[in-house]
Motif scaffolding. Structure first.
Motif, PDB file in Angstrom:
ATOM      1  N   ARG A   5      40.147  55.309  26.375  1.00 34.44           N
ATOM      2  CA  ARG A   5      40.324  53.862  26.455  1.00 34.44           C
ATOM      3  C   ARG A   5      41.755  53.538  26.847  1.00 34.44           C
ATOM      4  NH1 ARG A   5      40.612  49.303  22.505  1.00 34.44           N
ATOM      5  NH2 ARG A   5      39.492  47.635  23.605  1.00 34.44           N
ATOM      6  N   MET A   6      41.906  52.651  27.823  1.00 33.95           N
ATOM      7  CA  MET A   6      43.231  52.246  28.282  1.00 33.95           C
ATOM      8  C   MET A   6      43.539  50.840  27.799  1.00 33.95           C
ATOM      9  SD  MET A   6      45.837  53.059  30.352  1.00 33.95           S
ATOM     10  CE  MET A   6      47.320  52.043  30.341  1.00 33.95           C
ATOM     11  N   ILE A   7      44.748  50.665  27.241  1.00 28.29           N
ATOM     12  CA  ILE A   7      45.210  49.320  26.880  1.00 28.29           C
ATOM     13  C   ILE A   7      46.479  49.051  27.679  1.00 28.29           C
ATOM     14  CG2 ILE A   7      46.121  47.873  25.009  1.00 28.29           C
ATOM     15  CD1 ILE A   7      44.271  49.349  23.092  1.00 28.29           C
ATOM     16  N   GLY A   8      46.477  47.941  28.423  1.00 32.00           N
ATOM     17  CA  GLY A   8      47.628  47.610  29.255  1.00 32.00           C
ATOM     18  C   GLY A   8      47.413  46.258  29.898  1.00 32.00           C
ATOM     19  N   ALA A   9      48.203  45.956  30.926  1.00 31.28           N
ATOM     20  CA  ALA A   9      48.090  44.651  31.585  1.00 31.28           C
ATOM     21  C   ALA A   9      48.348  44.775  33.082  1.00 31.28           C
ATOM     22  CB  ALA A   9      49.076  43.667  30.963  1.00 31.28           C
ATOM     23  N   VAL A  10      47.559  44.012  33.847  1.00 29.09           N
ATOM     24  CA  VAL A  10      47.786  43.922  35.298  1.00 29.09           C
ATOM     25  C   VAL A  10      47.825  42.434  35.662  1.00 29.09           C
ATOM     26  CG1 VAL A  10      46.679  46.118  35.908  1.00 29.09           C
ATOM     27  CG2 VAL A  10      45.281  44.038  35.769  1.00 29.09           C
ATOM     28  N   GLY A  11      48.208  42.131  36.903  1.00 28.26           N
ATOM     29  CA  GLY A  11      48.175  40.751  37.373  1.00 28.26           C
ATOM     30  C   GLY A  11      46.820  40.450  38.003  1.00 28.26           C
ATOM     31  N   ASN A  12      46.595  39.164  38.277  1.00 29.84           N
ATOM     32  CA  ASN A  12      45.333  38.757  38.903  1.00 29.84           C
ATOM     33  C   ASN A  12      45.493  38.873  40.422  1.00 29.84           C
ATOM     34  OD1 ASN A  12      42.822  37.717  39.265  1.00 29.84           O
ATOM     35  ND2 ASN A  12      43.411  35.583  38.906  1.00 29.84           N
ATOM     36  N   ASP A  13      45.616  40.079  40.921  1.00 30.15           N
ATOM     37  CA  ASP A  13      45.913  40.295  42.338  1.00 30.15           C
ATOM     38  C   ASP A  13      45.229  41.571  42.834  1.00 30.15           C
ATOM     39  OD1 ASP A  13      47.522  42.290  41.163  1.00 30.15           O
ATOM     40  OD2 ASP A  13      49.316  41.046  41.212  1.00 30.15           O
ATOM     41  N   GLN A  14      45.409  41.865  44.109  1.00 34.00           N
ATOM     42  CA  GLN A  14      44.744  43.035  44.713  1.00 34.00           C
ATOM     43  C   GLN A  14      45.157  44.351  44.054  1.00 34.00           C
ATOM     44  OE1 GLN A  14      45.496  43.229  48.877  1.00 34.00           O
ATOM     45  NE2 GLN A  14      43.679  42.036  49.393  1.00 34.00           N
ATOM     46  N   HIS A  15      46.438  44.454  43.709  1.00 30.43           N
ATOM     47  CA  HIS A  15      46.909  45.690  43.071  1.00 30.43           C
ATOM     48  C   HIS A  15      46.231  45.893  41.717  1.00 30.43           C
ATOM     49  CE1 HIS A  15      50.799  45.477  45.624  1.00 30.43           C
ATOM     50  NE2 HIS A  15      49.852  46.154  46.227  1.00 30.43           N
ATOM     51  N   GLY A  16      46.082  44.793  40.991  1.00 27.69           N
ATOM     52  CA  GLY A  16      45.409  44.867  39.693  1.00 27.69           C
ATOM     53  C   GLY A  16      43.971  45.352  39.869  1.00 27.69           C
ATOM     54  N   GLN A  17      43.282  44.809  40.868  1.00 23.60           N
ATOM     55  CA  GLN A  17      41.895  45.207  41.133  1.00 23.60           C
ATOM     56  C   GLN A  17      41.809  46.690  41.484  1.00 23.60           C
ATOM     57  OE1 GLN A  17      38.989  43.945  40.504  1.00 23.60           O
ATOM     58  NE2 GLN A  17      40.121  42.239  39.610  1.00 23.60           N
ATOM     59  N   LEU A  18      42.766  47.133  42.298  1.00 25.15           N
ATOM     60  CA  LEU A  18      42.803  48.555  42.697  1.00 25.15           C
ATOM     61  C   LEU A  18      42.907  49.438  41.451  1.00 25.15           C
ATOM     62  CD1 LEU A  18      43.516  50.780  45.048  1.00 25.15           C
ATOM     63  CD2 LEU A  18      45.831  50.434  44.215  1.00 25.15           C
TER      64      LEU A  18
END
Ligand code: ADP
Length: 324
Positions: free
Chosen positions: A75-88
Motif C-alpha cells: 500500500r502506498m500513501i502519498g500525494a500527487v497533483g491533479n495533472d498528467q504526471h499524477g495520472q502517470l
C-alpha cells in the motif's frame, strides 16, 4: 489441498513517501551557462523513492501475468497533483500491483517532478527536484498510522522531515516495525533511530549520518565500526550498500556479513537502491526472516534494475530475477 503457506494471511507493507515524475533528457554533454543544446532524447517516467520502493515490493512479489495475486499486500500513501504526471504515477503503481487508495490527489499543487540531465558520454547525471504535492504531506495527517495497520512501514526522506519524524513516533507507539531508507541523507535527531528495526543506506548516506568518511566506510575493517554507530543509536539491522562493490550487513546481536555485487552490464543505476529496499522488505515481513538471505535476494534484484534505463519501469518482476 491448499498448502500451509497459502493459508497464512498476507503481510501488509505500507510505504509512505514521495511520488515524482522523472523527466529525463539524454545529452552528449551538459550545456554550460547561457547555452542552448539539443537533447538526443527525452523520456517521462514514474519515479520518486516512495513510489519506486512501493513498485519494487509489488513487482518483486508478483509475476507480470499475475499482477493481482502477489504474495504480499503493498500500500502506498502519498500525494500527487491533479495533472498528467499524477495520472502517470497512479496508473503505473496500479499496473505494478500497488494499492493506491492512500494516495491523495491535490487540486492546488502540482505533482513532484525531477528534471534529470544524463550526459551519455560519462553516464553522469544532474537532477533538479521540485517536491510539489509531496510537500503537502503534513505531520498532522499522521497523528496515528492510517489503517489498515501494516506489518512493516517503509520510509525515506523525500517528504518534509517533520512529517517523517511524526510518522516514526506514531508507528513506534503502535508497535509497527519500521524500515528507514534515509535518502537523501540529512542529519536526523537521535529519536529517529530508537528501536528502528531496519536501516538501509548507501555509502554516501552512511558517511553523512555516521560521521565516517566515504573512504573509511569503504574500508573493510572500518565498515563494521561505522555500522556500530547506528546500532548504538538503537537500530537492530543495518545494511550499507556499496554500489558495484557489494553490500555489508550487521545485526545488533553481532551477526554480520558481506555480499559481493553481481557482475552485470550497467545501463542506468537509477532505482537500484529502491529495488534493493523493496526486495529486502519482502523478506523482512517473513516470520523466519534471515538477514543474509534478504540481502542476497535484494542484491540479485537490484542487479537487474541497473541493466535497464529508467526508475519504476526498470524494476524486475519476481520471475525476472536471477539466482541469488
Ligand atoms: P543507491 O542506488 O541508493 O545509491 P547503491 O548504488 O549502493 O545504492 O546500489 C544499491 C544496490 O544495487 C547495490 O547494493 C547492489 O546490490 C546493486 N547495484 C548497484 N550498482 C551496481 C552495479 N554496478 N553492479 C551490480 N549491482 C549494482
Amino acid at each position: 489441498m491448499a498448502s500451509h503457506e497459502s493459508l497464512l494471511p498476507l503481510r501488509l507493507i505500507t510505504i509512505i513517501g514521495s511520488l515524482n515524475a522523472d523527466i529525463t533528457t539524454y545529452t552528449s554533454r551538459i550545456p554550460s551557462g547561457g547555452e542552448t543544446l539539443h537533447a538526443r532524447s527525452v523520456k517521462t517516467g514514474a519515479g520518486g523513492k516512495g513510489g519506486n520502493q512501493a513498485a519494487a515490493c509489488a513487482k518483486l512479489s508478483r509475476t507480470r501475468n499475475d499482477v493481482n495475486n502477489g504474495s504480499a499486500d503493498i500500500r502506498m500513501i502519498g500525494a500527487v497533483g491533479n495533472d498528467q504526471h499524477g495520472q502517470l504515477l497512479l496508473n503505473n503503481l496500479r499496473a505494478s500491483g500497488v494499492d493506491i487508495s492512500g494516495i491523495t490527489i491535490q487540486t492546488e499543487i502540482e505533482t513532484g517532478v525531477a528534471i534529470i540531465l544524463v550526459e551519455e558520454s560519462t553516464g553522469e547525471n544532474r537532477i533538479l527536484l521540485n517536491g510539489g504535492a509531496n510537500y503537502s504531506l503534513s505531520p498532522s495527517l499522521f497523528v496515528t498510522i492510517p489503517n489498515p495497520k501494516p506489518s512493516l512501514l517503509i520510509l525515506q526522506l523525500e517528504i518534509p522531515l517533520q512529517t517523517t519524524l511524526q510518522i516514526l513516533k506514531a508507528a513506534r507507539e503502535a508497535g509497527i516495525e519500521i524500515l528507514l531508507n534515509p535518502a537523501p541523507a540529512i542529519e536526523l535527531p537521535a529519536e529517529a533511530y530508537a528501536n528502528l528495526r531496519h536501516l538501509i543506506l548507501n555509502e554516501t548516506e552512511a558517511s553523512i549520518l555516521s560521521g565516517y568518511s566515504v573512504e573509511q566506510i569503504k574500508n573493510d575493517s572500518l565498515l563494521p565500526i561505522a555500522a556500530r554507530v547506528f546500532h548504538s543509536r538503537g537500530v537492530h539491522n543495518v545494511v550499507i550498500t556499496l554500489g558495484s562493490q557489494g553490500v555489508f550487513y550487521s545485526q545488533d546481536a553481532g551477526l554480520s556479513g558481506f555480499v559481493k555485487a553481481k557482475k552485470v552490464e550497467v545501463v542506468d543505476t537509477t532505482a537500484a537502491g529502491d529495488t534493493f529496499v523493496g526486495a529486502y522488505a519482502l523478506e523482512a515481513v517473513k516470520v523466519d526472516f534471515d538477514i543474509d538471505v534478504a540481502v542476497r535476494k535484494a542484491n540479485a534484484a537490484a542487479a537487474k534494475t541497473v541493466g535497464k534505463r529508467g526508475a519504476q519501469v526498470a524494476i524486475p518482476w519476481a520471475d525476472e530475477v536471477g539466482p541469488i
